[in-house]
Write a protein that holds these residues in place. Structure first.
Motif, PDB file in Angstrom:
ATOM      1  N   VAL A  25      -7.230 -15.878  14.265  1.00 19.94           N
ATOM      2  CA  VAL A  25      -7.042 -14.717  13.389  1.00 19.94           C
ATOM      3  C   VAL A  25      -6.471 -15.193  12.063  1.00 19.94           C
ATOM      4  CG1 VAL A  25      -5.688 -12.585  13.103  1.00 19.94           C
ATOM      5  CG2 VAL A  25      -6.777 -13.087  15.299  1.00 19.94           C
ATOM      6  N   CYS A  26      -6.900 -14.559  10.995  1.00 22.26           N
ATOM      7  CA  CYS A  26      -6.407 -14.845   9.650  1.00 22.26           C
ATOM      8  C   CYS A  26      -5.399 -13.764   9.269  1.00 22.26           C
ATOM      9  CB  CYS A  26      -7.580 -14.834   8.677  1.00 22.26           C
ATOM     10  SG  CYS A  26      -7.115 -15.001   6.955  1.00 22.26           S
ATOM     11  N   ARG A  27      -4.243 -14.182   8.772  1.00 23.60           N
ATOM     12  CA  ARG A  27      -3.244 -13.242   8.257  1.00 23.60           C
ATOM     13  C   ARG A  27      -3.340 -13.291   6.740  1.00 23.60           C
ATOM     14  NH1 ARG A  27       2.100 -14.186  10.784  1.00 23.60           N
ATOM     15  NH2 ARG A  27       1.969 -16.161   9.688  1.00 23.60           N
ATOM     16  N   LEU A  28      -3.701 -12.182   6.158  1.00 22.79           N
ATOM     17  CA  LEU A  28      -3.943 -12.085   4.726  1.00 22.79           C
ATOM     18  C   LEU A  28      -2.761 -11.398   4.050  1.00 22.79           C
ATOM     19  CD1 LEU A  28      -6.156 -12.410   2.497  1.00 22.79           C
ATOM     20  CD2 LEU A  28      -6.849 -10.100   3.068  1.00 22.79           C
ATOM     21  N   ASN A  37      -7.902  -7.298  23.878  1.00 21.07           N
ATOM     22  CA  ASN A  37      -8.075  -6.049  23.137  1.00 21.07           C
ATOM     23  C   ASN A  37      -7.873  -6.214  21.641  1.00 21.07           C
ATOM     24  OD1 ASN A  37      -8.731  -3.652  24.923  1.00 21.07           O
ATOM     25  ND2 ASN A  37      -7.144  -4.696  26.101  1.00 21.07           N
ATOM     26  N   ILE A  38      -6.957  -7.084  21.236  1.00 16.28           N
ATOM     27  CA  ILE A  38      -6.780  -7.360  19.806  1.00 16.28           C
ATOM     28  C   ILE A  38      -8.040  -8.006  19.235  1.00 16.28           C
ATOM     29  CG2 ILE A  38      -5.552  -8.804  18.132  1.00 16.28           C
ATOM     30  CD1 ILE A  38      -2.985  -8.265  19.758  1.00 16.28           C
ATOM     31  N   LEU A  39      -8.567  -9.014  19.913  1.00 14.27           N
ATOM     32  CA  LEU A  39      -9.778  -9.682  19.432  1.00 14.27           C
ATOM     33  C   LEU A  39     -10.944  -8.700  19.324  1.00 14.27           C
ATOM     34  CD1 LEU A  39      -9.623 -13.071  21.382  1.00 14.27           C
ATOM     35  CD2 LEU A  39      -9.322 -12.738  18.914  1.00 14.27           C
ATOM     36  N   GLN A  40     -11.130  -7.880  20.342  1.00  9.54           N
ATOM     37  CA  GLN A  40     -12.226  -6.918  20.326  1.00  9.54           C
ATOM     38  C   GLN A  40     -12.028  -5.858  19.248  1.00  9.54           C
ATOM     39  OE1 GLN A  40     -12.197  -5.782  24.478  1.00  9.54           O
ATOM     40  NE2 GLN A  40     -13.748  -7.316  24.987  1.00  9.54           N
ATOM     41  N   CYS A  41     -10.794  -5.435  19.046  1.00  7.90           N
ATOM     42  CA  CYS A  41     -10.504  -4.439  18.008  1.00  7.90           C
ATOM     43  C   CYS A  41     -10.773  -5.016  16.618  1.00  7.90           C
ATOM     44  CB  CYS A  41      -9.058  -3.979  18.138  1.00  7.90           C
ATOM     45  SG  CYS A  41      -8.612  -2.653  16.999  1.00  7.90           S
ATOM     46  N   LEU A  42     -10.324  -6.240  16.381  1.00  7.73           N
ATOM     47  CA  LEU A  42     -10.568  -6.869  15.077  1.00  7.73           C
ATOM     48  C   LEU A  42     -12.058  -7.055  14.824  1.00  7.73           C
ATOM     49  CD1 LEU A  42      -7.713  -9.531  14.926  1.00  7.73           C
ATOM     50  CD2 LEU A  42      -7.918  -7.445  13.556  1.00  7.73           C
ATOM     51  N   GLU A  43     -12.794  -7.401  15.874  1.00  8.92           N
ATOM     52  CA  GLU A  43     -14.240  -7.582  15.737  1.00  8.92           C
ATOM     53  C   GLU A  43     -14.916  -6.291  15.288  1.00  8.92           C
ATOM     54  OE1 GLU A  43     -18.079  -9.186  15.822  1.00  8.92           O
ATOM     55  OE2 GLU A  43     -16.135 -10.162  15.775  1.00  8.92           O
ATOM     56  N   ALA A  44     -14.402  -5.157  15.740  1.00 13.38           N
ATOM     57  CA  ALA A  44     -15.023  -3.857  15.453  1.00 13.38           C
ATOM     58  C   ALA A  44     -14.682  -3.319  14.067  1.00 13.38           C
ATOM     59  CB  ALA A  44     -14.589  -2.843  16.515  1.00 13.38           C
ATOM     60  N   GLN A  45     -13.753  -3.948  13.361  1.00 14.45           N
ATOM     61  CA  GLN A  45     -13.316  -3.437  12.061  1.00 14.45           C
ATOM     62  C   GLN A  45     -14.200  -3.954  10.930  1.00 14.45           C
ATOM     63  OE1 GLN A  45     -11.017  -1.038  12.321  1.00 14.45           O
ATOM     64  NE2 GLN A  45     -11.264  -1.608  14.474  1.00 14.45           N
ATOM     65  N   ARG A  82       3.127  -7.037   0.126  1.00  9.54           N
ATOM     66  CA  ARG A  82       4.110  -7.181   1.207  1.00  9.54           C
ATOM     67  C   ARG A  82       3.668  -6.526   2.516  1.00  9.54           C
ATOM     68  NH1 ARG A  82       9.915  -7.845  -1.215  1.00  9.54           N
ATOM     69  NH2 ARG A  82       9.372  -8.492  -3.299  1.00  9.54           N
ATOM     70  N   VAL A  83       2.359  -6.309   2.665  1.00  8.97           N
ATOM     71  CA  VAL A  83       1.814  -5.774   3.909  1.00  8.97           C
ATOM     72  C   VAL A  83       0.732  -6.742   4.376  1.00  8.97           C
ATOM     73  CG1 VAL A  83       0.622  -3.848   5.021  1.00  8.97           C
ATOM     74  CG2 VAL A  83       2.264  -3.393   3.186  1.00  8.97           C
ATOM     75  N   TRP A  84       0.954  -7.379   5.502  1.00  6.95           N
ATOM     76  CA  TRP A  84      -0.045  -8.302   6.031  1.00  6.95           C
ATOM     77  C   TRP A  84      -1.238  -7.548   6.571  1.00  6.95           C
ATOM     78  CZ3 TRP A  84       3.934 -11.386   9.395  1.00  6.95           C
ATOM     79  CH2 TRP A  84       4.592 -12.305   8.594  1.00  6.95           C
ATOM     80  N   ARG A  85      -2.403  -8.147   6.393  1.00 10.65           N
ATOM     81  CA  ARG A  85      -3.636  -7.655   7.012  1.00 10.65           C
ATOM     82  C   ARG A  85      -4.159  -8.762   7.904  1.00 10.65           C
ATOM     83  NH1 ARG A  85      -2.062  -5.198   2.283  1.00 10.65           N
ATOM     84  NH2 ARG A  85      -3.030  -3.188   1.995  1.00 10.65           N
ATOM     85  N   PHE A  86      -4.849  -8.375   8.960  1.00 13.71           N
ATOM     86  CA  PHE A  86      -5.357  -9.323   9.938  1.00 13.71           C
ATOM     87  C   PHE A  86      -6.851  -9.141  10.123  1.00 13.71           C
ATOM     88  CE2 PHE A  86      -0.934  -8.504  10.851  1.00 13.71           C
ATOM     89  CZ  PHE A  86      -0.403  -9.753  11.113  1.00 13.71           C
ATOM     90  N   GLU A  87      -7.541 -10.248  10.323  1.00 15.87           N
ATOM     91  CA  GLU A  87      -8.958 -10.204  10.664  1.00 15.87           C
ATOM     92  C   GLU A  87      -9.307 -11.484  11.406  1.00 15.87           C
ATOM     93  OE1 GLU A  87     -11.560 -10.106   7.265  1.00 15.87           O
ATOM     94  OE2 GLU A  87     -10.613 -11.833   6.360  1.00 15.87           O
ATOM     95  N   LEU A  88     -10.442 -11.449  12.101  1.00 16.36           N
ATOM     96  CA  LEU A  88     -10.899 -12.664  12.774  1.00 16.36           C
ATOM     97  C   LEU A  88     -11.254 -13.709  11.723  1.00 16.36           C
ATOM     98  CD1 LEU A  88     -13.270 -11.251  15.533  1.00 16.36           C
ATOM     99  CD2 LEU A  88     -10.938 -12.110  15.803  1.00 16.36           C
ATOM    100  N   ARG A  89     -10.988 -14.949  12.031  1.00 16.98           N
ATOM    101  CA  ARG A  89     -11.390 -16.032  11.131  1.00 16.98           C
ATOM    102  C   ARG A  89     -12.895 -16.174  11.159  1.00 16.98           C
ATOM    103  NH1 ARG A  89      -8.330 -18.799   8.198  1.00 16.98           N
ATOM    104  NH2 ARG A  89      -6.168 -19.117   8.674  1.00 16.98           N
ATOM    105  N   THR A 101      -4.074  -3.624   8.859  1.00 21.57           N
ATOM    106  CA  THR A 101      -2.628  -3.841   8.933  1.00 21.57           C
ATOM    107  C   THR A 101      -2.172  -3.741  10.389  1.00 21.57           C
ATOM    108  OG1 THR A 101      -2.060  -1.506   8.711  1.00 21.57           O
ATOM    109  CG2 THR A 101      -2.312  -2.786   6.649  1.00 21.57           C
ATOM    110  N   HIS A 102      -0.964  -4.185  10.632  1.00 21.13           N
ATOM    111  CA  HIS A 102      -0.370  -4.054  11.963  1.00 21.13           C
ATOM    112  C   HIS A 102      -0.268  -2.572  12.335  1.00 21.13           C
ATOM    113  CE1 HIS A 102       3.274  -3.418  14.471  1.00 21.13           C
ATOM    114  NE2 HIS A 102       2.622  -4.285  15.232  1.00 21.13           N
TER     115      HIS A 102
END
Length: 155
Positions: free
Chosen positions: A74-77, A30-38, A82-89, A43-44
């Motif tokens: 996943v890439c942590r940006l 679900n995390i992978l699919q959610c990131l793909e849709a963004q 001071r707020v991490w963002r996440f996206e698929l690599r 953010t977390h």
């Protein structure tokens, strides 16, 4: 991430997880699919709101994001607020490979973050030095914040 094709479009989440030695879990899929849709990094907290209807809590999501980041999917940006963002690599990396990831534009006023990809003039490639670049973040003001503050455009 929507601006360019990700690895998830080419492989199923099951195959990606298996290729990294990770078990297929409800949370990771679900995390992978959610990131793909963004359309860009999230953010977390944003991810927690998106996945709450599926019964996933913030702690579980955070652990899942960390597992996927360590596995190179996943890439942590960290744009500096001071707020991490996440996206698929763009190209998931194995531990011995150099990860490739596109740069980002970050508005220091409102927190907006945009992907800078080949579609808007940036091309990824060409190692110019022996440095291993992990992230490139351009910090400035987005067009909306510039307009609302009355800062004139330059150029």
């Amino acid at each position: 991430m929507a601006a360019q094709e990700s690895q998830l479009n080419q492989d199923s989440p099951d195959e990606l997880l298996r290729s990294r030695g990770l078990r297929r879990t409800y949370t990771r899929i679900n995390i992978l699919q959610c990131l793909e849709a963004q359309p860009g990094p999230v953010t977390h907290a944003e991810m927690s709101l998106l996945l709450a209807p599926l019964g996933l809590d913030g702690s579980t999501i955070f652990r899942g994001l960390n597992d996927l980041t360590e596995a190179g999917l996943v890439c942590r940006l960290d744009p500096g607020d001071r707020v991490w963002r996440f996206e698929l690599r763009d190209e998931p990396a194995l531990p011995h490979e150099r990860p490739q990831q596109h740069p980002h534009l970050f508005c220091s006023h409102c927190g907006r973050i945009d992907c800078l990809t080949g579609q808007n003039g940036y091309t990824v490639g060409g190692q110019e030095s022996d440095w291993q670049i992990e992230q490139i973040v351009y910090v400035g003001r987005c067009p909306d914040c510039r307009e609302s503050s009355g800062t004139p455009d330059r150029g």
